[in-house]
Design an enzyme around this catalytic site. Structure first.
Site, PDB file in Angstrom:
ATOM      1  N   GLY A 146       0.817  -1.211   0.000  1.00 36.60           N
ATOM      2  CA  GLY A 146       0.000   0.000   0.000  1.00 36.60           C
ATOM      3  C   GLY A 146       0.850   1.260   0.000  1.00 36.60           C
ATOM      4  O   GLY A 146       0.495   2.264  -0.628  1.00 36.60           O
ATOM      5  N   ASP A 187       0.509  -0.099  13.097  1.00 33.59           N
ATOM      6  CA  ASP A 187       0.834  -1.411  12.534  1.00 33.59           C
ATOM      7  C   ASP A 187       1.108  -2.453  13.620  1.00 33.59           C
ATOM      8  O   ASP A 187       1.344  -3.624  13.308  1.00 33.59           O
ATOM      9  CB  ASP A 187       2.066  -1.309  11.618  1.00 33.59           C
ATOM     10  N   LYS A 238      -6.224  -2.373   6.391  1.00 38.46           N
ATOM     11  CA  LYS A 238      -4.791  -2.680   6.224  1.00 38.46           C
ATOM     12  C   LYS A 238      -4.653  -3.894   5.294  1.00 38.46           C
ATOM     13  O   LYS A 238      -5.576  -4.207   4.565  1.00 38.46           O
ATOM     14  CB  LYS A 238      -4.141  -2.920   7.593  1.00 38.46           C
TER      15      LYS A 238
HETATM   16  C1  S3P Z   1       2.854   3.897   6.307  1.00 36.82           C
HETATM   17  C2  S3P Z   1       1.750   4.459   6.867  1.00 36.82           C
HETATM   18  C3  S3P Z   1       0.693   3.677   7.542  1.00 36.82           C
HETATM   19  C4  S3P Z   1       1.152   2.265   7.869  1.00 36.82           C
HETATM   20  C5  S3P Z   1       1.880   1.636   6.724  1.00 36.82           C
HETATM   21  C6  S3P Z   1       3.096   2.441   6.343  1.00 36.82           C
HETATM   22  C7  S3P Z   1       3.830   4.765   5.647  1.00 36.82           C
HETATM   23  O1  S3P Z   1      -0.428   3.588   6.693  1.00 36.82           O
HETATM   24  O2  S3P Z   1       0.056   1.459   8.228  1.00 36.82           O
HETATM   25  O3  S3P Z   1       2.288   0.319   7.066  1.00 36.82           O
HETATM   26  O4  S3P Z   1       4.955   4.313   5.346  1.00 36.82           O
HETATM   27  O5  S3P Z   1       3.499   5.945   5.418  1.00 36.82           O
HETATM   28  P1  S3P Z   1      -1.574   4.732   6.685  1.00 36.82           P
HETATM   29  O6  S3P Z   1      -1.002   5.971   6.142  1.00 36.82           O
HETATM   30  O7  S3P Z   1      -2.641   4.163   5.791  1.00 36.82           O
HETATM   31  O8  S3P Z   1      -2.012   4.826   8.121  1.00 36.82           O
END
Ligand code: S3P
Length: 438
Positions: A92, A319, A346
């Site tokens: 993601g 996380d 997630k």
């Molecule tokens: C991350 C932000 C978080 C986290 C992901 C990594 C990042 O997600 O859960 O594992 O590197 O910016 P969200 O921005 O959706 O909270």
């Protein structure tokens, strides 16, 4: 695959580099002029997907035999049209941050990913990046696969984050790099600030101030930016350290040291909560590594007590809830964690996946719309004796590997392959501390 602990966990270990920082170090190096060098990069599948995408858009990203990664950037505005779809795998962070980069370049790119990533919501980045002028053709529900046509020059925006998300914040800031004028992000709830730290390190003009009247942080980036190549040291990932830390707290007689763990305050919430539960976690040799605070964590087996997790701490451990839920399942009394709607989107729906898995191995868990209530065993082992579905979610797989260490009968995880996205070497690290994978 399953794990058990024939005795206490002992020894020292180093977890791989921080995933969030690794992604950002490749992206910014790929936009800088000159050769950047990255030490301690996480060589997990998610980060390799980012590296492949930056290569597909013209940067040179290579690992030397010395383990250093060398990146020759194209300069802000210099990304090239990729010839094929960008395969984001399970990641993601790669997807959302790269969408930001592409949005302000004259590029059309298609983003594809695995089944887990293709279920995750992208409207949270599509909305602001559309305001900047990018055009999207997503799959139904604002999902992958999607096509994105960037606009150059893009339009600078002011955007108030409707969800506490570092990915959304970062996507907008990265789009702002190649956008003339001030791109402004208003952040009512603090999230991880690695992008801000690293953008400054690369020489971007970034202003951050508190708006007291609005009770929010305002981040302003001036484009078009010029980034200069850097030497980057990536600290160990606190999100990966979470698993051996919780394991050492739970397995009787354990004492382990996890070296070089990143302790950026926007990431270190889990360790605070575990300490508030009675966890014996000491921070030794506090120091700075590449603009981020790090320390060695010394962790001893502890009797934990349940806790009401303050919802405001959630973004700094977003996380780490799967690992915390395993700790709570062994604590004395009740743990209540709420305000966790984000966990539903997630790599899997981590509220339901953890509730189902924990129940299957004998924990007492009530699922709420926005969290979990867990009544712990007061240190007694869980029953175990079940197979848990990891649902293409690395952190679910690792959490149940840890739960298996404190279960009477084996906890079998249906698929450990997703662990390679963030923590290659997980099984080896755990066995080095005394766990036995079977
Ligand atoms: C991350 C932000 C978080 C986290 C992901 C990594 C990042 O997600 O859960 O594992 O590197 O910016 P969200 O921005 O959706 O909270």
């Amino acid at each position: 695959m399953r794990f058990r602990a024939p005795g206490p966990l002992r020894g020292s270990a180093r977890v791989p580099g921080d995933k969030s920082i690794s992604h950002r170090s490749i992206m910014l190096s790929a936009l800088a002029v000159g050769e950047s060098r990255i030490e301690g990069l996480l060589e997990g599948e998610d980060v390799l997907a980012t590296a492949a995408a930056m290569r597909a858009m013209g940067a040179s990203v290579e690992r030397g035999e010395d383990g250093l990664w060398r990146v020759h950037g194209v300069g802000v505005g210099g990304l090239l049209q990729p010839e094929a779809a960008l395969d984001m795998g399970n990641s993601g962070t790669s997807t959302r941050l790269l969408m930001g980069l592409v949005a302000s370049h004259p590029i059309t790119a298609t983003f594809i990913g695995d089944a887990s990533l293709s279920r995750r919501p992208m409207n949270r980045v599509i909305d602001p990046l559309s305001q900047m002028g990018a055009a999207f053709t997503p799959s139904p529900g604002g999902r992958l696969p999607l096509m994105l046509r960037g606009l150059c020059p893009a339009i600078p925006i002011e955007y108030r984050l409707p969800v506490a998300s570092a990915q959304v914040k970062s996507a907008i800031l990265l789009a702002g790099l190649n956008t003339p004028g001030i791109t402004r992000v208003i952040e009512p709830v603090a999230t991880r600030d690695h992008s801000e730290r690293m953008l400054r390190g690369f020489g971007a003009s970034l202003e951050i101030h508190r708006d007291e009247a609005d009770d929010a942080t305002v981040i302003e980036l001036r484009g078009e930016a010029e980034l200069r190549a850097q030497q980057i040291i990536v600290p160990g990932d606190p999100s990966s350290a979470a698993f051996p830390v919780v394991a050492a707290l739970l397995v009787p007689g354990s004492e382990v040291t996890i070296e070089n763990v990143g302790l950026n305050p926007t990431r270190a919430g889990l360790f605070e909560v575990l300490r508030a539960m009675g966890g014996d976690i000491a921070f030794a040799n506090p120091r700075d590594a590449g603009g981020e605070p790090v320390a060695d964590l010394i962790v001893r087996h502890s009797a934990l007590t349940g806790i009401d997790v303050p919802p405001e701490i959630a973004p700094s451990m977003i996380d780490e809830f799967p690992a915390l839920f395993v700790a709570a399942a062994l604590a004395r009394g009740r743990t209540v964690a709420r305000g966790l709607d984000e966990l539903r989107v997630k790599e899997s729906d981590r509220i339901t996946t953890m509730a189902e898995g924990l129940r299957a191995i004998g924990a007492r868990v009530e699922e709420l719309e926005d969290g979990l209530v867990i009544d712990g065993t007061d240190g007694d082992t869980l029953a175990g004796g079940a197979t848990v579905a990891a649902k293409l979610d690395h952190r679910i797989a690792m959490s149940f590997a840890v739960a298996g260490l404190v279960s009477r009968d084996a906890v079998t995880i249906d698929d450990m392959a997703p662990v390679a996205t963030s923590f290659p070497g997980f099984a080896a690290l755990m066995s080095g501390l005394g766990a036995v994978p079977e």
